[in-house]
Design an enzyme around this catalytic site. Structure first.
Site, PDB file in Angstrom:
ATOM      1  N   CYS A 275       0.531  -1.465  -0.106  1.00 34.55           N
ATOM      2  CA  CYS A 275       0.149   0.298  -0.108  1.00 34.55           C
ATOM      3  C   CYS A 275       1.159   0.843   0.155  1.00 34.55           C
ATOM      4  CB  CYS A 275      -1.100   0.126   1.287  1.00 34.55           C
ATOM      5  SG  CYS A 275      -0.307   0.239   2.611  1.00 34.55           S
ATOM      6  N   HIS A 323      -2.767   1.313   6.845  1.00 29.83           N
ATOM      7  CA  HIS A 323      -2.620   1.452   5.549  1.00 29.83           C
ATOM      8  C   HIS A 323      -3.236   2.587   4.716  1.00 29.83           C
ATOM      9  CE1 HIS A 323      -4.224  -0.757   1.700  1.00 29.83           C
ATOM     10  NE2 HIS A 323      -5.378  -0.221   2.163  1.00 29.83           N
ATOM     11  N   HIS A 335      -5.991   1.830  -4.443  1.00 32.33           N
ATOM     12  CA  HIS A 335      -5.289   1.546  -3.372  1.00 32.33           C
ATOM     13  C   HIS A 335      -3.983  -0.211  -3.762  1.00 32.33           C
ATOM     14  CE1 HIS A 335      -8.166  -0.603   0.016  1.00 32.33           C
ATOM     15  NE2 HIS A 335      -8.786  -0.743  -2.120  1.00 32.33           N
TER      16      HIS A 335
END
Length: 361
Positions: A275, A323, A335
């Protein structure tokens, strides 16, 4: 479930039946007598997992992949620090080499001065001056003596300072080496944890039948849809009207061009990404360096209100900043979600938002 798999309930029933037969009074064992072939009894079909079971599995998978993401951030941070410390050690080693060469040159100069004094008979310059019969020579010599004394003092001072610098470089290098070893250990431990969490998640998913995996995917989509609907229902999108900067547009273009590429923990492209690998490389492509991990992006970048965000800004998710995604406008993000998934577009509110940060200006 399909052929080849039994549920825990089926296995338990089979064990119970076996125990009952073995414990029956008067049970005896003898050589088996031939019996005519017969059709084997059908294997009891296992009961498909209920929605409640699958929801519990979904939450368990979320937890495992979340823990893997946290460990991935720890791995990435340790790797980044290891690279920095290695570079610092190389720099210190270069300083030590240069310092030693300088000290050798200073020692040569000091040795030359000592040899010159020896050749003069061992008398100090002042004595030679006092023995001169020429007044002008006396005055000129006095100036040279003063200059020579100052030069000698400066030489000794420089030698001392160079020696002290060398000792400090050596101490700094030793300290950086200790940190380097500590980060290598942290990196190895994080790597082990990442693999453990992902392996556990993959094992759990592998125990599901094809139909159950489809139902699980629908549950995941439904959970994300509910979160996104609630986020949009708050009216937040009505307040978001910021337009991307030139750099922000470049970052969005890079990130969206990676759609379809696989997630891989610790990866920064060009073929796979985690990520924060995706967001850091997107902004690097736009000419703006940012921290490597989602947690450091949250700590170091400028924070802004959700209502003020614009395309290119980074949305940090979960209370532990484990994240990160890039906002691309219209309530959407791009993402790299987790192992087994690819870079994709999703709703910005589909996960619990911690906050928003803005690289650049």
């Amino acid at each position: 479930m399909g052929s080849g798999k039994r549920t825990l309930t089926t296995a338990t029933m089979a064990l119970a039946c076996a125990a009952a037969i073995l414990s029956a009074p008067g049970a005896a064992f003898a050589s088996p007598t031939p019996t005519p072939p017969s059709t084997p009894p059908p294997t009891p079909a296992s009961t498909p997992a209920s929605d409640e079971d699958l929801e519990a599995i979904r939450k368990k998978l979320d937890m495992l992949y979340h823990d893997a993401a946290v460990a991935t951030d720890a791995y990435n941070a340790a790797e980044e620090q290891t690279d920095q410390q290695s570079a610092q050690i190389v720099g210190l080693a270069r300083e030590i080499v240069e310092g030693r060469a300088k000290l050798d040159r200073l020692k040569d100069r000091a040795g030359a001065a000592a040899r010159a004094q020896y050749r003069s008979g061992g008398l100090p310059p002042e004595a030679h001056l006092m023995l001169s019969d020429d007044p002008q020579e006396f005055l000129d010599g006095a100036g040279r003596i003063r200059e020579g004394a100052q030069a000698t003092k400066g030489l000794l001072t420089e030698m001392t300072r160079t020696q002290e610098d060398l000792e400090q470089y050596a101490q700094d290098a030793a300290a950086q080496w200790k940190k380097l070893e500590a980060n290598r250990e942290a990196k190895a431990a994080a790597k082990k944890k990442v693999k453990k969490q992902i392996a556990a998640a993959q094992k759990l998913e592998s125990q599901l039948e094809k139909d159950e995996k489809k139902r699980l995917a629908k549950l995941e989509q439904e959970a994300a849809r509910k979160s996104q609907t609630a986020w949009l229902g708050s009216g937040v999108l009505d307040e978001i009207s910021g337009k991307a900067s030139a750099q922000g547009k470049e970052a969005v273009e890079y990130a969206t061009a990676q759609i379809g590429k696989a997630y891989e923990w610790g990866a920064e492209g060009p073929e796979t990404f985690d990520c924060s690998g995706l967001t850091s490389q997107a902004w690097a492509a736009a000419g703006q360096g940012i921290p490597r991990t989602s947690q450091e992006q949250w700590k170091q970048l400028d924070r802004i209100d959700v209502e003020s965000m614009r395309p290119g800004d980074l949305i940090i998710y979960n209370a532990d900043a484990s994240h990160v995604a890039m906002y691309i406008g219209d309530g959407a993000i791009v993402h790299s979600p987790r192992p087994g998934r690819t870079v994709t577009v999703a709703g910005a509110g589909s996960m619990p938002i911690l906050g928003v940060v803005r690289p650049g200006t």
